[in-house]
Design a protein around this motif. Sequence first.
Motif, PDB file in Angstrom:
ATOM      1  N   GLY A 196       0.756  -1.068   0.013  1.00 17.11           N
ATOM      2  CA  GLY A 196       0.065  -0.016   0.020  1.00 17.11           C
ATOM      3  C   GLY A 196       0.974   1.119  -0.061  1.00 17.11           C
ATOM      4  N   GLU A 197       0.396   2.225   0.132  1.00 19.73           N
ATOM      5  CA  GLU A 197       1.020   3.813  -0.101  1.00 19.73           C
ATOM      6  C   GLU A 197       1.529   4.027   1.106  1.00 19.73           C
ATOM      7  OE1 GLU A 197       0.430   8.474  -1.306  1.00 19.73           O
ATOM      8  OE2 GLU A 197      -1.412   6.809  -1.221  1.00 19.73           O
ATOM      9  N   THR A 198       2.801   3.908   1.053  1.00 18.67           N
ATOM     10  CA  THR A 198       3.725   4.112   2.476  1.00 18.67           C
ATOM     11  C   THR A 198       4.435   5.305   2.516  1.00 18.67           C
ATOM     12  OG1 THR A 198       3.826   1.719   2.269  1.00 18.67           O
ATOM     13  CG2 THR A 198       5.311   2.780   3.833  1.00 18.67           C
ATOM     14  N   ALA A 199       4.507   5.960   3.576  1.00 14.37           N
ATOM     15  CA  ALA A 199       5.271   7.223   3.814  1.00 14.37           C
ATOM     16  C   ALA A 199       6.911   6.894   4.094  1.00 14.37           C
ATOM     17  CB  ALA A 199       4.820   8.037   4.744  1.00 14.37           C
ATOM     18  N   THR A 200       7.418   6.890   2.954  1.00 14.09           N
ATOM     19  CA  THR A 200       8.942   6.659   2.874  1.00 14.09           C
ATOM     20  C   THR A 200       9.909   7.750   2.366  1.00 14.09           C
ATOM     21  OG1 THR A 200       8.985   5.057   0.929  1.00 14.09           O
ATOM     22  CG2 THR A 200       8.759   3.987   3.001  1.00 14.09           C
ATOM     23  N   HIS A 201       9.425   8.629   1.802  1.00 21.75           N
ATOM     24  CA  HIS A 201      10.008   9.531   1.242  1.00 21.75           C
ATOM     25  C   HIS A 201       9.679  11.153   1.619  1.00 21.75           C
ATOM     26  CE1 HIS A 201      12.395   7.376  -1.786  1.00 21.75           C
ATOM     27  NE2 HIS A 201      11.513   6.425  -1.707  1.00 21.75           N
ATOM     28  N   PRO A 202       9.892  11.300   2.892  1.00 18.83           N
ATOM     29  CA  PRO A 202       9.340  12.639   3.394  1.00 18.83           C
ATOM     30  C   PRO A 202       9.887  13.958   2.508  1.00 18.83           C
ATOM     31  CG  PRO A 202      10.960  11.760   4.848  1.00 18.83           C
ATOM     32  CD  PRO A 202      10.433  10.470   3.895  1.00 18.83           C
ATOM     33  N   GLU A 203      10.996  13.582   1.887  1.00 17.18           N
ATOM     34  CA  GLU A 203      11.352  14.886   1.149  1.00 17.18           C
ATOM     35  C   GLU A 203      10.686  15.400  -0.014  1.00 17.18           C
ATOM     36  OE1 GLU A 203      13.158  10.981  -0.692  1.00 17.18           O
ATOM     37  OE2 GLU A 203      12.768  11.619   1.299  1.00 17.18           O
ATOM     38  N   ARG A 204       9.920  14.298  -0.736  1.00 14.12           N
ATOM     39  CA  ARG A 204       9.043  14.715  -1.723  1.00 14.12           C
ATOM     40  C   ARG A 204       7.921  15.705  -1.397  1.00 14.12           C
ATOM     41  NH1 ARG A 204       8.553   9.018  -3.560  1.00 14.12           N
ATOM     42  NH2 ARG A 204       6.462   9.381  -3.236  1.00 14.12           N
ATOM     43  N   GLY A 208       1.247  12.825   2.464  1.00 10.98           N
ATOM     44  CA  GLY A 208       0.709  13.163   3.554  1.00 10.98           C
ATOM     45  C   GLY A 208      -0.314  12.180   4.136  1.00 10.98           C
ATOM     46  N   GLU A 209      -1.299  11.502   3.358  1.00 11.43           N
ATOM     47  CA  GLU A 209      -1.937  10.575   3.305  1.00 11.43           C
ATOM     48  C   GLU A 209      -1.500   8.972   3.649  1.00 11.43           C
ATOM     49  OE1 GLU A 209      -5.289  11.018   0.821  1.00 11.43           O
ATOM     50  OE2 GLU A 209      -5.570  13.251   1.430  1.00 11.43           O
ATOM     51  N   ALA A 210      -0.168   8.972   3.343  1.00 13.98           N
ATOM     52  CA  ALA A 210       0.276   7.501   3.352  1.00 13.98           C
ATOM     53  C   ALA A 210       0.330   7.109   4.808  1.00 13.98           C
ATOM     54  CB  ALA A 210       1.658   7.644   2.548  1.00 13.98           C
ATOM     55  N   ARG A 211       0.502   5.585   5.134  1.00 15.34           N
ATOM     56  CA  ARG A 211       0.685   5.250   6.311  1.00 15.34           C
ATOM     57  C   ARG A 211       2.239   4.972   6.627  1.00 15.34           C
ATOM     58  NH1 ARG A 211      -2.261  -0.707   5.446  1.00 15.34           N
ATOM     59  NH2 ARG A 211      -0.821  -1.539   3.932  1.00 15.34           N
ATOM     60  N   PRO A 212       2.751   5.051   7.847  1.00 16.27           N
ATOM     61  CA  PRO A 212       3.919   4.790   8.366  1.00 16.27           C
ATOM     62  C   PRO A 212       4.471   3.546   7.662  1.00 16.27           C
ATOM     63  CG  PRO A 212       2.526   5.446  10.101  1.00 16.27           C
ATOM     64  CD  PRO A 212       1.620   5.217   8.940  1.00 16.27           C
ATOM     65  N   ALA A 213       5.905   3.276   7.546  1.00 16.84           N
ATOM     66  CA  ALA A 213       6.454   2.076   7.151  1.00 16.84           C
ATOM     67  C   ALA A 213       6.063   1.008   7.926  1.00 16.84           C
ATOM     68  CB  ALA A 213       7.899   2.274   6.731  1.00 16.84           C
ATOM     69  N   ASP A 214       6.012   1.262   9.357  1.00 21.14           N
ATOM     70  CA  ASP A 214       5.944  -0.073  10.225  1.00 21.14           C
ATOM     71  C   ASP A 214       4.392  -0.571  10.093  1.00 21.14           C
ATOM     72  OD1 ASP A 214       4.471   2.251  11.153  1.00 21.14           O
ATOM     73  OD2 ASP A 214       5.133   1.819  13.391  1.00 21.14           O
ATOM     74  N   GLU A 215       3.594   0.113   9.609  1.00 24.45           N
ATOM     75  CA  GLU A 215       2.211  -0.158   9.523  1.00 24.45           C
ATOM     76  C   GLU A 215       2.207  -1.254   8.080  1.00 24.45           C
ATOM     77  OE1 GLU A 215      -0.860   2.281   9.702  1.00 24.45           O
ATOM     78  OE2 GLU A 215      -0.279   3.259  11.586  1.00 24.45           O
ATOM     79  N   SER A 216       2.873  -0.579   6.962  1.00 18.90           N
ATOM     80  CA  SER A 216       2.787  -1.226   5.785  1.00 18.90           C
ATOM     81  C   SER A 216       3.746  -2.497   5.838  1.00 18.90           C
ATOM     82  CB  SER A 216       3.420  -0.564   4.793  1.00 18.90           C
ATOM     83  OG  SER A 216       2.502   0.803   4.532  1.00 18.90           O
ATOM     84  N   ALA A 217       4.434  -2.866   6.800  1.00 21.28           N
ATOM     85  CA  ALA A 217       5.427  -3.655   6.785  1.00 21.28           C
ATOM     86  C   ALA A 217       4.564  -5.155   7.266  1.00 21.28           C
ATOM     87  CB  ALA A 217       6.742  -3.526   7.733  1.00 21.28           C
ATOM     88  N   ARG A 218       3.568  -4.837   7.836  1.00 17.87           N
ATOM     89  CA  ARG A 218       2.900  -6.017   8.624  1.00 17.87           C
ATOM     90  C   ARG A 218       2.404  -7.118   7.689  1.00 17.87           C
ATOM     91  NH1 ARG A 218      -0.394  -1.872  12.696  1.00 17.87           N
ATOM     92  NH2 ARG A 218       1.469  -1.293  13.724  1.00 17.87           N
ATOM     93  N   GLY A 219       2.055  -6.732   6.291  1.00 21.62           N
ATOM     94  CA  GLY A 219       1.475  -7.595   5.478  1.00 21.62           C
ATOM     95  C   GLY A 219       2.793  -8.506   5.081  1.00 21.62           C
ATOM     96  N   VAL A 220       3.934  -7.893   4.925  1.00 20.67           N
ATOM     97  CA  VAL A 220       5.096  -8.631   4.406  1.00 20.67           C
ATOM     98  C   VAL A 220       5.622  -9.665   5.608  1.00 20.67           C
ATOM     99  CG1 VAL A 220       7.614  -8.175   3.878  1.00 20.67           C
ATOM    100  CG2 VAL A 220       5.973  -6.604   2.923  1.00 20.67           C
ATOM    101  N   ILE A 221       5.285  -9.203   6.744  1.00 15.57           N
ATOM    102  CA  ILE A 221       5.743  -9.955   8.010  1.00 15.57           C
ATOM    103  C   ILE A 221       4.725 -11.305   7.997  1.00 15.57           C
ATOM    104  CG2 ILE A 221       6.073 -10.306  10.623  1.00 15.57           C
ATOM    105  CD1 ILE A 221       8.044  -8.585   9.230  1.00 15.57           C
TER     106      ILE A 221
END
Length: 238
Positions: A196-204, A208-221
Amino acid sequence: MTTKTALITGTSRPVGLGFAIARQLAELDYHVILTARDLARAEPLAAQLRKEGHRATALRLDLTDAVSMQEAAGHLARTDGHLDALINNACAPVDFTVMSALDADLDAVRSALEVDVLGPWRLVQVLLPMLKAAPAARIVNVSSISAQQIATGLDLGASLRAPAHSFAKHSLDVLTTVLARALKDTPILVNAVDPGETATHPERGDEGEARPADESARGVIWAATLDEDGPTGELFSS
């Protein structure tokens, strides 16, 4: 009891999905191997996990360099002797601003295919002895919603948004099913996960509506820790 081991590609950024995946697997008592093209970027992240009490190692691994893959495999054979989870997370730069296949930079397409598809494919081949040495290894390919523009005709507001990225991730999804079939007579499960849309590039400044990486990682885990009767050859969205 033998420590489980996981290798994660593309772990070079503190806010990146790869590092979030590595941390969560480390918290599950995996020895996590953080890899990146530039070892100097992966080592501080591994050091941070070690400081937190986890077992973590940084290795140089370039998905366009077969020698670096062999070197990583050799290190793993000498130290752990097996690999319980391979997370193909590394990704070529995304061509966000391109909105049509007619405008695609074919050099960018070639690069994306090399990093996102051929690299993981070769890595699975190189690491297969280590994967087979584990009781029931898991391979997780990190996909993208962009691939669904090709697979399902999903409308992302363009005829083909980010064509290089989209085509490569679609090809990675296909590779997932191919590898799963090739490994059907083994305990190894192979799946793809769209985080899903993940907030990994704050410099861009556009997440603003993307979720943190630790939330997106859960599906991979979840896919990396499936039970023996879990699915294989599938694409999941987390």
